[in-house]
Design an enzyme around this catalytic site. Structure first.
Site, PDB file in Angstrom:
ATOM      1  N   ASP A 230      -0.846  -1.489  -1.152  1.00  0.00           N
ATOM      2  CA  ASP A 230       0.145  -1.445  -0.115  1.00  0.00           C
ATOM      3  C   ASP A 230      -0.736  -0.659   0.946  1.00  0.00           C
ATOM      4  O   ASP A 230      -2.088  -0.306   0.704  1.00  0.00           O
ATOM      5  CB  ASP A 230       0.934   0.001  -0.603  1.00  0.00           C
ATOM      6  CG  ASP A 230       2.046   0.251   0.306  1.00  0.00           C
ATOM      7  OD1 ASP A 230       2.217  -0.290   1.375  1.00  0.00           O
ATOM      8  OD2 ASP A 230       3.183   0.624  -0.169  1.00  0.00           O
TER       9      ASP A 230
HETATM   10  C1  BGC Z   1       4.966   0.439   2.812  1.00  0.00           C
HETATM   11  C2  BGC Z   1       5.180  -1.253   2.448  1.00  0.00           C
HETATM   12  C3  BGC Z   1       4.975  -2.194   3.632  1.00  0.00           C
HETATM   13  C4  BGC Z   1       3.761  -1.707   4.215  1.00  0.00           C
HETATM   14  C5  BGC Z   1       3.399  -2.501   5.559  1.00  0.00           C
HETATM   15  C6  BGC Z   1       3.849   0.711   3.534  1.00  0.00           C
HETATM   16  O1  BGC Z   1       3.746   1.838   4.033  1.00  0.00           O
HETATM   17  O2  BGC Z   1       5.135   1.134   1.720  1.00  0.00           O
HETATM   18  O3  BGC Z   1       6.364  -1.467   1.755  1.00  0.00           O
HETATM   19  O4  BGC Z   1       4.980  -3.110   3.353  1.00  0.00           O
HETATM   20  O5  BGC Z   1       3.574  -0.385   4.774  1.00  0.00           O
HETATM   21  O6  BGC Z   1       4.273  -2.014   6.680  1.00  0.00           O
END
Ligand code: BGC
Length: 755
Positions: A230
């Site tokens: 993530d």
């Molecule tokens: C979120 C993800 C997301 C990623 C990219 C993160 O903060 O938890 O779900 O895909 O950011 O934006």
């Protein structure tokens, strides 16, 4: 080693390390001299959030217009594999047109508490629903030659302290509830990537957990793709690489690449790990390249908007419809009340925020269908602070409109600020001014319909005072049209709840253990998440898991169940549409095992089907319960076990509306748990080899143990009293017949490999 060794072996150490982290917020790094381009990964899940050229460096605002389909909370309520697959295909098309390689979704985390601020992005409180629909989404998107990212792996069930909190979970709930949905998606649909979550699990960061990322995900489930972090989830890059984290996102500006190189040069890290990760990045790039260019624009905005409307119509749950208030006749004089009718709340805030191609409002769409006059009054303000006299004025105006009309349709919901990625909710209440408005409307207008817009569950203290309630969740850009469709019966509602609506927050399973303290959250409710909890405790709920009404009615015949040659259980039932309108019924199959050796919920969902039936039509429905889904996680052998026995099979319209019950005899898995000196007498007696031997030995010394019976209550057998006595200490009572040598011989015989 991977199939992309050939591509990786000519690369330098630095180049290989470079492949394993982002070039910027959304792209991987190209290695031009080796013909490896960079690819783009972007959000997801219910639309494409692709930052337009020249956007900010954090990858936030200014994304290209894309169709905003219903977020998971809505779409999941359709329980419809075919529909979710079609939405996935449309998402895949939009992803491909924009030259994006991987769409970051679906989110299949379990809704452990209604307070999780991100529940709108998740499918269910049940792992079978989340897993089956998540797999349909992945198959749909990937059929268009672009990838998905199954997220957030794993046990990321709250936003509070999300980048550090440790989800402290026992093995059974971890496997049976929190990992089961992920396992289903991986095994059934092979997402191109899995996104590891921010949090820790039992003290270990998901991003650097070899058990999670390698042993479970790859060795047990057979995952073939790439693990991406993530955004910002990497704690220690070198440990993460060794654990199985292939790609770190976003860019670390080369800092962590240098850490990897240094660790390899110092001998602290084997280069093999880097080769594997870099090989997987190349593998992903090649897949993206293979799909690129086959689907080009322009996007058919109208067709995708129409699909978004269809999906939204199938996401609206008719919770209640007393006296047939709904559907409305087009010539009914309607007062539309509530600011959400004009300013829709149609998606959640955070990384999934889509810039929609169009946006319907319920007010305009109702006006487009109605032939009578439609009066509108906002009823309340959406700003955080609304002056008291303004609130009073808005309310009075709405009450007047309601009393002048034949029916009041009141749009209530959660303002955007009350739920978002990044923080959790404090309560499950609708704003007080909205509840007060509804009370005032009900005093003048008994024919009132409530339409809800909310990403997470809200308490419905008015549920038995309002004749009709539509749970509209968040419906995406075409939700306004879909709401009008359902209100006027152009679409017969068929969605059902994938999460329980509780009476009060203090009834909810995680109430005492959410969101934890000092970065630890204990999943104290164990297996008893969602309906499993309310059923085990016999708690009243506002609306149960699986509930949802229709404008028609369905009758169920007698169900039957049998074990197929594959070992799966086939459940058959005839479902009939007994009303006057065509409709869709979501048929649910729950199982339980009375007398099980392990703790079990009262019933657990194992299969479901969405069945379309014309008025008067009957259909024989066959639902398959996979044998693997009957298994519990056995902590003694660290493995799945299907316990043998007579399973109860409930065929149901909801978790609390069982229409037919049957049973099926299932043969158990043969498991032999190794015995040791601390195994109890009961365990030894139950053992196929040791059992007869020990019983014979005990019979021979029964007399010498006769004194025991003097101290036992009448009618209690000696075995019962002795059941938990460790076999290694039995000589105390049984003498030489169960002395150390006899016990060792017994254990050796029991544990000897069987031919
Ligand atoms: C979120 C993800 C997301 C990623 C990219 C993160 O903060 O938890 O779900 O895909 O950011 O934006």
């Amino acid at each position: 080693m991977t199939e992309h060794d050939d591509a990786v072996s000519p690369l330098t150490l630095t180049e290989k390390a470079a492949l394993t982290s982002g070039a910027d917020f959304w792209h991987t790094k190209p290695i031009e001299r080796a013909g490896i381009p960079g690819i783009m990964l972007t959000d997801g899940p219910h639309g494409l959030r692709k930052q337009a050229e020249g956007g900010d460096h954090l990858g936030l605002g200014n994304s290209v217009p894309a169709t905003c389909f219903p977020p998971a909370v809505g779409l999941g309520s359709s329980w419809d594999v075919e529909l979710v697959g079609r939405v996935g295909e449309a998402l895949g098309v939009e992803t491909a047109i924009e030259n994006v390689g991987v769409l970051l979704g679906p989110g299949v985390n379990i809704k452990r508490s209604p307070l999780c601020g991100r529940n709108f992005e998740y499918l269910s409180e049940d792992p079978i629903v989340a897993g089956v629909l998540g797999a349909a989404y992945v198959r749909g998107v990937q059929s268009k030659g672009v990838g998905t990212s199954l997220k957030h792996f794993a046990a990321n069930n709250q936003e509070t302290d999300r980048m550090r909190a440790s989800s402290d979970i026992d093995p059974r709930p971890l496997r049976e509830i929190y990992l089961r949905g992920f396992q289903r998606v991986v095994e059934d649909a092979q997402p191109w990537t899995v996104m590891c979550s921010y949090n820790r699990i039992n003290g270990v960061y998901a991003s650097e957990d070899p058990w999670l990322l390698t042993q479970v995900l790859r060795d047990e489930w057979g995952f073939e793709g790439l693990v991406v972090s993530d955004w910002g989830a990497v704690n220690e890059r070198v440990a993460a690489l060794a654990a199985g984290l292939d790609l770190e996102m976003p860019s670390s500006d080369g800092r962590t690449d240098a850490e990897i190189v240094a660790a390899i040069e110092s001998g602290a890290l084997s280069e093999d790990y880097l080769d594997i990760a870099a090989g997987r990045v190349v593998g992903l790039v090649r897949k993206v390249q293979a799909g690129a260019g086959t689907i080009t624009g322009p996007l058919d905005v109208e067709a995708h908007h129409a699909l978004a409307r269809e999906a939204a119509g199938r996401s609206i749950v008719l919770l209640r419809n007393e006296g047939g208030v709904l559907p409305l006749a087009t010539d009914t004089a309607v007062a539309v009340i509530g600011a959400f009718a004009e300013t829709p709340r149609y998606q959640g805030a955070g990384s999934s925020l889509i810039n929609p191609t169009r946006l319907d409002t319920a007010l305009e769409e109702i006006r487009a269908v109605a032939t009578a006059e439609v009066v509108y009054a906002p009823g309340f303000g959406l700003a955080a602070e609304v002056a008291e006299d303004e609130t009073a004025r808005l309310r009075a105006e709405a009450v007047q409109a309601a009393s002048d009309a034949e029916v009041a349709v009141v749009f209530l919901g959660l303002p955007a600020r009350l739920e978002s990625e990044g923080y959790d909710r404090d309560d499950i209440d609708l704003p007080a001014e909205q509840l007060a408005l509804l009370d005032a409307v009900l005093r003048v207008q008994p024919n009132t319909v409530v339409v809800l817009s909310n990403g997470g569950v809200v308490a419905l203290p008015f549920a038995d005072r309002v004749p009709a309630i539509l749970e509209g969740w968040l419906l995406g850009q075409a939700g306004g049209g879909a709401t009008a469709d359902v209100l006027y019966g152009r679409v017969n509602p068929s969605a059902k709840l994938t999460e329980t609506i509780p009476v009060r927050l203090s009834d909810t399973p995680a109430y005492l253990d959410f969101p934890g303290e000092f970065s630890h959250v204990r999943y104290g409710e164990g297996l008893f998440v969602g309906y499993r909890w309310y059923d085990a405790r016999g708690l009243e709920v506002a609306f149960p898991f699986g509930h949802g009404l229709s404008y028609t009615s369905f009758a169920y015949g007698e169900a039957s169940a049998s074990v197929a040659a594959s070992g799966d259980v086939e459940v058959r039932v005839t479902v009939s549409n007994t009303g006057a309108a065509a409709g869709r019924e979501i048929v649910q199959v729950y199982t339980s095992l009375p007398g099980s050796a392990v703790q079990r919920p009262v019933r657990e969902l194992k299969a479901f089907a969405s069945v379309e039936l014309q008025a008067g039509e009957s259909r024989d429905v066959v639902l398959t319960v996979r044998r693997a889904d009957l298994a519990y996680w056995d902590i003694r052998i660290d493995g799945w076990v299907v316990e043998g026995g007579t399973y109860t099979v409930d065929v149901a319209a909801s978790s609390r509306d069982i229409r037919s019950t049957t049973s099926v005899e299932v043969a158990g898995d043969a498991i032999v748990v190794p015995l040791d000196r601390n195994s109890s007498l009961g365990e030894v007696i139950a053992h196929p080899i040791a059992g007869p031997i020990v019983q014979q030995a005990l019979a021979s010394v029964a007399e010498s143990m006769g004194g025991l019976s003097d101290i036992m209550p009448e009618g209690v057998s000696m075995e019962k009293m002795m059941y938990s006595f460790p076999i290694g200490r039995l000589s105390m009572l049984a003498g030489e017949a169960m002395g150390p040598e006899a016990v060792d011989q017994l254990l050796a015989a029991a544990n000897a490999p069987q031919s």
